[in-house]
Structures are given as C-alpha cells and as structure tokens.
Design an enzyme around this catalytic site. Structure first.
Site, PDB file in Angstrom:
ATOM      1  N   SER A   1      17.056  85.995  84.701  1.00 52.74           N
ATOM      2  CA  SER A   1      18.211  86.273  84.104  1.00 52.74           C
ATOM      3  C   SER A   1      19.153  85.252  84.595  1.00 52.74           C
ATOM      4  O   SER A   1      20.199  85.280  83.824  1.00 52.74           O
ATOM      5  CB  SER A   1      18.715  87.689  84.462  1.00 52.74           C
ATOM      6  OG  SER A   1      18.597  87.864  85.852  1.00 52.74           O
TER       7      SER A   1
ATOM      8  N   LYS B   1      26.772  83.712  89.507  1.00 55.31           N
ATOM      9  CA  LYS B   1      26.324  84.470  88.419  1.00 55.31           C
ATOM     10  C   LYS B   1      27.175  85.976  88.254  1.00 55.31           C
ATOM     11  O   LYS B   1      27.583  86.633  89.139  1.00 55.31           O
ATOM     12  CB  LYS B   1      24.826  85.170  88.890  1.00 55.31           C
ATOM     13  CG  LYS B   1      24.038  85.747  87.694  1.00 55.31           C
ATOM     14  CD  LYS B   1      22.710  86.249  88.293  1.00 55.31           C
ATOM     15  CE  LYS B   1      21.650  86.908  87.200  1.00 55.31           C
ATOM     16  NZ  LYS B   1      20.295  87.144  87.847  1.00 55.31           N
TER      17      LYS B   1
ATOM     18  N   SER C   1      14.384  86.328  88.893  1.00 53.54           N
ATOM     19  CA  SER C   1      15.277  85.695  88.199  1.00 53.54           C
ATOM     20  C   SER C   1      16.237  84.694  88.757  1.00 53.54           C
ATOM     21  O   SER C   1      17.066  84.088  88.264  1.00 53.54           O
ATOM     22  CB  SER C   1      16.336  86.616  87.512  1.00 53.54           C
ATOM     23  OG  SER C   1      15.724  87.805  87.011  1.00 53.54           O
TER      24      SER C   1
END
Lengths: 507, 98
Positions: A165, A90, A189
C-alpha cells in the site's frame, strides 16, 4: 560521496544525493537545509503531476523546519544524523495541523490535533517532512490503485503500479522527490513497493517502531518502518524512529539494535543464509527467479554458507493472512462511524444514528475496504469463527515454529520479495485473489513478527523492471538485515558500476 | 463450506453497518465466495493440537500512574467532529420519538 556535492547550485545534483550525503553536506555548511528542501519541492512541482506520489505537500511547514535547522547550525548547535534531510511520510501517520486521509474519502479534509510518535520523532530529529504520500485506502492493497485520490505511477514505467500500500512513499524515492520516506507494512506494504520501484524498504521487528498515531488496519500485523534508496539511509532513519514508546502498549521495551553500525560494516562472511523451498514455484516470473538465483550465488561468493530450508506452513500463510487481517480490520474500522470525526452522510433528521453510520460507511469506504470488512465480519461470525479465524491463528503458530526451526540453522533467510515485477495499472484491479498474490513472500514475516528488508537485486530481463531481494531476520535482530543488506548492495553496485536506481528512466 | 449467497452478504453488511447497494451485493457475493474458497485451506490444521497465536508478542496489560497529564483540549478533541453543540459531539437521533 558523489561529485555532485561540489556543485551545490544545481537542483538535479541535490536531489540525487543520499540522505547521508545531504546530512553531511548540511553539517559541513556546503548546503543549507532550505536549499535542499527547495530543490525537492521544485522536483515535486516538476514531476508529481505525472507520478502522483503525494496527496498533500506541506510547503510552508517543510521550509519552516528547514529554516530551523539552518538557524540551529548558525548558532553552532550540534545537528543530528539526519538534520535537514527531506522525507515523504505515508498518509497513515497523524500530523498535527496537516491533513491525514489514509487514502480514504472517510477522512478527507481531516486535520489531526496531534502527532503520531513517528511524526514527533522525525520532527525532534530535525528531519524535514515534505508532505504526505499516496497509499491504498487504509493500507489495504498491493498496488496503490485503491487510493480514493487516484493511483500512483511507478517511476520506472508510469503505466505500471508502484506496489502497495505504500506505493506513494516508494515512488517518491524512485523519482527523486525525497531521499527518505516512511511506510507501514501489514502484509508487505513497505517491502513490496520497495521491490517493484528498485528502492530499499525495511519492516522492523513487530513492536520495534511505535504504532501510536498510525491509523490501525490490523493491529497484530501493522508495523511502520523506513524506506530509502540505500541500505545506510534506511538504517539512519530506522534509528530515528525506532525504540520503546510508552504511548503504545505493544511497543517492545528493548534497546534498538545497532542498525547503523551494521549498515556501515556490511558482511556475510561466515554467515549461514537460508533459502526456503516454499518461496518459489508456480506464479514466480522467470526473470525474478533468475535474479534471485544470482543473488544467492553472490552471497556464496561473498563467503556465506547457503542452507536449503523446508517451511511447509508457509504455503498456508496467504490464506491465514486473508482471514486475520480482514478480521482485525473489521474491528479497527468500526471507529469510522461518522459520529466523532471524518465524513457524515444522511444526517437530515430522518435517519437514526445507526442508519447515518451505515450510509456514511457506504459512501466513505472504497471497494477493497468494504470487501475486507465483510470478509472479516464473516470470518468472525458465529458458526464460522473456529473454521476460519481460529484455524488461521493456528496456522500462525505453525509459521512461527517454522521460522524458529529455520533460525536454529541459519542467521538470515533470503527470498524474492515479490513473485513478479510491477504489473500494469488496472490489470488485477477486479481480481482480488490475483492481487493478493503480490504479497506471497512478505506475509509469513508479518504473521510471525520478525524483521525483513527488501533491496534491489537487478532488473528482470524480460521487462527491464526492478526485482527485489528479501532478507529475513529473527525478531529483535534487525541489525542482521543491514549487515547482510549492506554487503549485498556494495557487491551489486560494484558489479553494475552504479546503483540500480540510476537505470530508471528520467522523468 | 457452502457458497456465500446474496442474502448472506446482505446480512453481513447489516452487521458491519454498511448500506450496500443492490449491485454491490451481487458483486461481493461472487468475490467473497472466491476468496473464502481460496483461504479455507487453513481449516486443514484445525484438528491438530496446535495452540492459536493471536499476537506476535506476549501481551501484558501496561499500566501507568493515575495522575493528571496534559491532553487534548475540548476544542482540539472536537476539531474533526462532523457536528458539535455546546462543546459536545452532536450525533443523530438515537432513540425514537416515543
């Protein structure tokens, strides 16, 4: 092991392997790390234009890491449990020499001079980092639509969101662009994208994985963790990244729970499993509730005792979260002032430093980030502090007490991970409250700091999209997630005849 | 709680160092009002005798030995700076001319 390890020449077979299978094949000399990396880079080249899971692919870096693994093996050195396995990281973790944007224009083109602890541990374990994945800007969102670089599509239906997210990380897994990924979970997330993409995501106990070098959103809630297509793969990754870090003063100085051992010995026999009254009702999709009820029935069949729980404060969790997270974000994001790194706008000699900061932040932040900064500034402002931020922190105490009481009666709690399956891109984009509901079931855990996992429990009959089962364990008992998760996963795979992800349409 | 006005949003934006555009002020006023209206329920517990929790872990100050260790070089620390001069961050004017 699937048959595919025997036909090593085919890229299709390589990308469908689990991380455990890849590591074993490399260790046995059946595959080279370079072959595996090239197969995944080719897959990224073939499908990522449609999915948009990656913001940056580090082709050269990945191949160099892979070559190093192959050389190590050639020298007869012992390889770690995930050596040579590709991973999608990420874009919230700093990576030395590789761009880190946090999905924001504010950090466009920024090249960090250091590695996050998670990045460093992955490299030390010889995991091959393929690149950086798309995310809601500064991890604020539940759909990956808030990325300044455009949304990610859900591989099950590209017109739908992959959750957020960490939608990029989960979409990379579900589209076979990587067998492993890393996410961060502030209000869900990791788990929420895992749920809507039919993959596995774990939010470890708060403090279990270092936050050093992970761009801060809400420091008392943020937690990095593993994403994978199987429970065992998640456990293997968990062990690589977890553990005390002297560079993070909120890192827990305790041994890492034996998660891999737990994942290899899945069982719920004799366990007490809690079902919380507050995790159902209005706003829950019928197919999600149906698959959840079937999961509870399965747990019972497997020998668990089901206990009904009442956690009345959970009804206030979403409200408390949307005061606490914005408050901490308004403070954390003050560092983006256009002075030391990132974007700078308006520095033409006519504006003061303060004006340059305000112009930079206006240009660099997207709507959701601005909304939360404003919300946090409001909640923390004089006259409102006690009513909002102060009260939210009291709710946090009540939620923690509800969990403590619950865990006196049960070993783990289960719930749906998300109240609905993946929604269409754009559907909730201009309705923040509707968007926030996606994290309804995941947020209580972030507020209390305990550990939770999401794993696939079937497709909702009405839309054929994945439904996630959430398992919640007390703080520092992360191994229970894997023990229960592995048992549930094995039972489901036996029932379905194959892992759920195999039902995803091919891209 | 009273509704959030456009003027209030403008004030918050100044506090938060965000040079919001006129249309954003209207847009955010409506949205923030909705969100605050929805989350205000937390104040229902305010009167209770409940201690606030600011962090899931009991935090203690973590100290390390005061010794010189390797760190970023000045070049590395400045590598992301929007502007630099003489190995320092160059910032816009802070004080007026007089």
């Amino acid at each position: 092991m699937t048959d595919s390890t025997n036909t090593t020449s085919s890229n299709v077979d390589i990308i469908k392997l689990t991380a455990a299978e890849i590591a074993a094949a490399i260790a046995a000399g059946e595959l080279t790390a370079v072959e595996v990396t090239e197969a995944h880079l080719a897959r990224i080249g073939a499908v990522d234009e449609k999915v948009h899971a990656f913001l940056h692919v580090d082709r050269e870096g990945a191949l160099a890491q892979a070559r190093a693994v192959d050389e190590k093996r050639a020298r007869g050195e012992k390889l770690g449990p995930l050596a040579g396995v590709p991973l999608a990281l990420k874009d919230i973790f700093t990576t030395k020499g590789v761009p880190t944007t946090v999905g924001s224009k504010m950090l466009e083109g920024w090249i960090p001079p250091y590695d996050a602890t998670v990045t460093a541990r992955l490299k030390a374990a010889d995991v091959v980092i393929l690149g950086k994945t798309n995310m809601d800007e500064f991890a604020m969102g539940s759909s990956t639509e808030n990325s300044a670089y455009g949304p990610t599509g859900n591989p099950w239906d590209l017109s739908r969101v992959p959750g957020g997210s960490g939608g990029g990380s989960s979409a990379a897994l579900a589209s076979y662009q990587a067998p492993l990924a890393i996410g961060t979970d502030t209000g869900g997330s990791i788990r929420q994208p895992a749920s809507v993409t039919g993959t596995v995501g774990v939010k470890p106990t708060y403090g279990g994985v270092s936050r050093y070098g992970m761009v801060a959103f809400s420091s008392s809630l943020d937690q990095g963790g593993p994403c994978a297509r199987t429970v065992l793969d998640a456990a293997l990754l968990h062990e690589v990244i977890a553990g005390h870090d002297p560079l993070d003063s909120t890192s827990v100085d305790e041994p890492v729970p034996a998660v891999v051992e737990a994942a290899r010995n899945g069982s719920v026999d004799g366990m007490r499993v809690g079902v919380v009254k507050q995790f159902r009702g209005e706003g829950y999709q019928a197919g999600v509730v149906q698959r959840f009820d079937e999961s509870v029935a399965l747990l019972k069949e497997l020998g668990a005792e089901i206990v009904e729980l009442d956690c009345p404060s959970f009804d206030l969790a979403l409200s408390a979260y949307y005061l606490i997270a914005p408050s901490e974000c308004s403070s954390n994001l003050a560092r983006f002032d256009g002075l030391r790194y990132g974007l700078r706008i308006g520095d033409d000699g006519t504006h003061s430093a303060e004006e340059v900061t305000a112009l930079t932040r206006e240009a660099g932040f997207g709507d959701e980030v601005k909304r939360r900064i404003m919300l946090g500034t409001y909640a923390l402002s004089s006259g409102y502090y006690d009513a909002y931020y102060g009260s939210a922190q009291k709710v946090r105490t009540l939620i923690t007490r509800d969990f403590e009481k619950a865990f006196e009666q049960v070993d783990v709690i289960v719930s749906p991970t998300t109240p609905t399956t993946a929604f269409p891109i754009g559907e909730r984009a201009d309705d923040p409250m509707a968007m926030y509901l996606a994290d309804l079931c995941t947020i209580p855990t972030n507020l209390a700091g305990n550990a939770a996992m999401s794993l696939p429990c079937g497709l909702a009959p009405e839309d054929n999209l994945p439904v996630g089962l959430q398992i919640i364990a007390p703080a520092l008992k992360d191994d229970r997630l894997y023990k229960v998760g592995a048992a549930v996963e094995a039972a489901f795979v036996e029932r379905w005849g194959h892992p759920l992800i195999e039902e995803a349409p091919s891209l | 709680m009273p509704g959030i006005t456009r003027e209030e949003v403008a004030y918050l934006a100044r506090l938060a160092r965000l040079e919001l555009k006129a249309e954003e002020l209207d847009h955010f006023a409506g949205q923030l009002d909705d969100i605050i209206g929805a989350v205000a329920r937390v104040s229902e517990v305010a009167d209770q005798d409940v201690p606030p929790t600011s962090h899931p872990l009991p935090l203690t100050n973590v100290m390390r030995a005061d010794e010189v260790r390797p760190s970023l070089t000045p070049e590395q620390a400045l590598s992301g700076a929007p502007a630099q001069e003489q190995r320092r961050f160059k910032v816009p004017q802070i004080l007026g001319e007089d």
